[in-house]
Design a protein around this motif. Structure first.
Motif, PDB file in Angstrom:
ATOM      1  N   GLY A  90       0.813  -1.215   0.000  1.00 46.65           N
ATOM      2  CA  GLY A  90       0.000   0.000   0.000  1.00 46.65           C
ATOM      3  C   GLY A  90       0.837   1.251   0.000  1.00 46.65           C
ATOM      4  O   GLY A  90       1.946   1.282   0.538  1.00 46.65           O
ATOM      5  N   ALA A  91       0.283   2.298  -0.585  1.00 46.61           N
ATOM      6  CA  ALA A  91       1.017   3.549  -0.757  1.00 46.61           C
ATOM      7  C   ALA A  91       1.409   4.177   0.577  1.00 46.61           C
ATOM      8  O   ALA A  91       2.410   4.891   0.671  1.00 46.61           O
ATOM      9  N   ASP A  92       0.624   3.931   1.623  1.00 43.23           N
ATOM     10  CA  ASP A  92       0.894   4.569   2.912  1.00 43.23           C
ATOM     11  C   ASP A  92       1.843   3.749   3.785  1.00 43.23           C
ATOM     12  O   ASP A  92       2.161   4.165   4.905  1.00 43.23           O
TER      13      ASP A  92
ATOM     14  N   VAL B  51       6.312  -2.411   7.032  1.00 44.03           N
ATOM     15  CA  VAL B  51       5.710  -3.478   6.215  1.00 44.03           C
ATOM     16  C   VAL B  51       5.136  -4.583   7.099  1.00 44.03           C
ATOM     17  O   VAL B  51       4.062  -5.132   6.801  1.00 44.03           O
ATOM     18  N   LEU B  52       5.837  -4.908   8.196  1.00 49.88           N
ATOM     19  CA  LEU B  52       5.312  -5.949   9.077  1.00 49.88           C
ATOM     20  C   LEU B  52       4.057  -5.462   9.805  1.00 49.88           C
ATOM     21  O   LEU B  52       3.105  -6.225  10.011  1.00 49.88           O
ATOM     22  N   GLY B  53       4.052  -4.182  10.154  1.00 48.47           N
ATOM     23  CA  GLY B  53       2.872  -3.619  10.796  1.00 48.47           C
ATOM     24  C   GLY B  53       1.644  -3.701   9.912  1.00 48.47           C
ATOM     25  O   GLY B  53       0.544  -4.017  10.376  1.00 48.47           O
ATOM     26  N   GLU B  54       1.831  -3.459   8.616  1.00 45.96           N
ATOM     27  CA  GLU B  54       0.712  -3.554   7.675  1.00 45.96           C
ATOM     28  C   GLU B  54       0.261  -4.997   7.509  1.00 45.96           C
ATOM     29  O   GLU B  54      -0.943  -5.285   7.441  1.00 45.96           O
TER      30      GLU B  54
ATOM     31  N   ARG C  33      -1.719  -5.879  10.558  1.00 45.68           N
ATOM     32  CA  ARG C  33      -3.030  -5.211  10.515  1.00 45.68           C
ATOM     33  C   ARG C  33      -4.010  -6.007   9.669  1.00 45.68           C
ATOM     34  O   ARG C  33      -5.184  -6.202  10.046  1.00 45.68           O
ATOM     35  N   ARG C  34      -3.541  -6.500   8.543  1.00 48.63           N
ATOM     36  CA  ARG C  34      -4.411  -7.284   7.666  1.00 48.63           C
ATOM     37  C   ARG C  34      -4.820  -8.599   8.327  1.00 48.63           C
ATOM     38  O   ARG C  34      -5.954  -9.061   8.164  1.00 48.63           O
ATOM     39  N   ILE C  35      -3.895  -9.191   9.076  1.00 57.00           N
ATOM     40  CA  ILE C  35      -4.218 -10.444   9.770  1.00 57.00           C
ATOM     41  C   ILE C  35      -5.262 -10.193  10.848  1.00 57.00           C
ATOM     42  O   ILE C  35      -6.226 -10.962  11.000  1.00 57.00           O
ATOM     43  N   ARG C  36      -5.113  -9.124  11.609  1.00 59.00           N
ATOM     44  CA  ARG C  36      -6.103  -8.807  12.643  1.00 59.00           C
ATOM     45  C   ARG C  36      -7.466  -8.557  12.003  1.00 59.00           C
ATOM     46  O   ARG C  36      -8.511  -8.967  12.549  1.00 59.00           O
ATOM     47  N   GLU C  37      -7.468  -7.904  10.889  1.00 58.79           N
ATOM     48  CA  GLU C  37      -8.716  -7.625  10.176  1.00 58.79           C
ATOM     49  C   GLU C  37      -9.372  -8.919   9.701  1.00 58.79           C
ATOM     50  O   GLU C  37     -10.599  -9.088   9.818  1.00 58.79           O
TER      51      GLU C  37
END
Length: 388
Positions: A142-144, A152-155, A158-162
């Motif tokens: 993602g751009a942000d 990158v690991l934080g993103e 985040r997707r896993i939690r979602e």
């Protein structure tokens, strides 16, 4: 439910020039014994399955044998790619292997495709995060997304939690387990790991993994607990002498309907021990307490003020497994920190220059017979110059 957490197999690696394929075959045999005796439901490999992106044919064959043995014993295999692996090559055939119980998680697209392990009332969702190179992964995530390890690991997390929240909203509660190949804050490093970023600033915050049933970390080669539910399994074999005092093996994870119930280290013996020896050459050769080191791989640090002649040959006469020889004079007064140019400035004649150079490169003064040889050679050179 019992899950065996492993990482950093580094198949195909050598140890100071010694091939380790048979030693790796040995730990895989012990791993298979653990799978059978403990009735393991799944084996996790948290990255660095291979030691290099293009492994040799015999190395690939060894992994094939290992996967076949584990699945035949009734356990599933879930593996992610590490910084030593080629994600594309390791992930080849993933959709076909899935049908045989081998689940490859080597791409960003697979981060939110967990492997669901069912055991009675407990459903464990194993999310595999492959090693994410920040500059390459950030645009795809993602751009942000910041092009850092934490970004990158934080993103990915985040997707896993979602995804976990979505599954629970649909009435399918799961216990999330995450596999990550990274350097987490608080981890203790070894000499055999490759830095994930220039300057070693690639550590990710530990609180990134808060709330997961278990986080199976890979990358650091020493087994260590960063939190009750966050562990590095460590490598199954030592890959540097800095790991000589580490206990090697895997971690047996037990999960019940309510979550994590236990983490138990599982030891696997290496074919040879590692020994760190330090002392003078004569002292080491005579020390009766070092008998066990005669059958080990050794790193020897000699503390003689003068570097002994034929040091490696002599030390190997008692310790044939010596792979590394280091010289650290106990007095510290052998001029090891003095540049050769400064020594040269103090030289009084050609003989002094020759003897000084010999002393500088090997940390031992010229012997009388060596000085005699220099005198003879210099005399012939001077005579030739006069003859011109």
């Amino acid at each position: 439910m019992r899950i065996l957490h492993t990482s950093d197999w580094h198949l195909g690696r050598s140890f100071h020039g010694v091939g380790m394929l048979e030693a790796q075959r040995g730990f895989l045999s012990q791993l298979l014994d653990t799978v059978r005796s403990s009735r393991v439901d799944a084996v996790l490999i948290s990255g660095d399955v291979y030691d290099r992106a293009l492994p040799g044919v015999d190395v690939v064959r060894l992994l094939d044998e290992a996967l076949a043995g584990i699945t035949a014993a009734g356990a599933r295999v879930i593996l992610t790619s590490g910084n030593h692996d080629s994600a594309a090559r390791l992930g080849f055939g993933g959709r076909i292997f899935e049908q045989g119980g081998v689940h490859l998680r080597t791409g960003i697209e697979s981060i939110t495709s967990p492997v669901l392990l069912q055991d009675g009332a407990a459903t464990v969702a194993v999310y595999g995060i492959p090693y994410l190179e920040p500059r390459l992964a950030a645009p795809e995530l993602g751009a942000d997304t910041a092009p850092t390890h934490a970004g990158v690991l934080g993103e990915a997390v985040r997707r896993i939690r979602e995804d976990t929240a979505r599954r629970e909203a649909e009435g399918a509660p799961v216990l999330p387990l995450v596999m990550v190949h990274t350097f987490a804050s608080g981890g203790i490093t070894s000499d055999s790991e490759r830095d994930l970023s220039v300057g070693g600033v690639g550590a990710v915050p530990l609180d990134l993994f808060t709330g997961f049933t278990y986080t199976a970390l890979g990358h650091l080669h020493g087994r260590q607990e960063l939190a009750p539910n966050v562990w590095y399994s460590g490598s199954p074999l030592p890959y540097s002498f800095s790991e000589a005092r580490q206990s090697k093996g895997g971690l047996l994870i037990e999960i019940g309907p309510g979550g994590l119930t236990g983490v138990t280290p599982v030891p696997w013996e290496a074919p040879k021990r590692l020994e760190l020896l330090r002392g003078t050459l004569d002292g080491l050769l005579a020390d009766p307490s070092l008998t066990a080191a005669e059958d080990a791989w050794c790193q020897v640090t000699l503390t003689d003020d003068d570097r002994p002649a034929k040091a490696m040959e002599r030390i190997r006469s008692r310790f044939p497994g010596t792979l590394v020889l280091v010289f650290e004079p106990a007095s510290g007064n052998r001029g090891v920190n003095e540049s050769y140019s400064r020594r040269l400035a103090r030289a009084t004649d050609d003989l002094d220059i020759c003897c000084g150079f010999l002393d500088h490169v090997r940390s031992r003064e010229a012997a009388p017979e060596e000085k005699d040889l220099f005198v003879e050679v210099l005399a012939k050179v001077n005579a030739a110059e006069v003859a011109k």
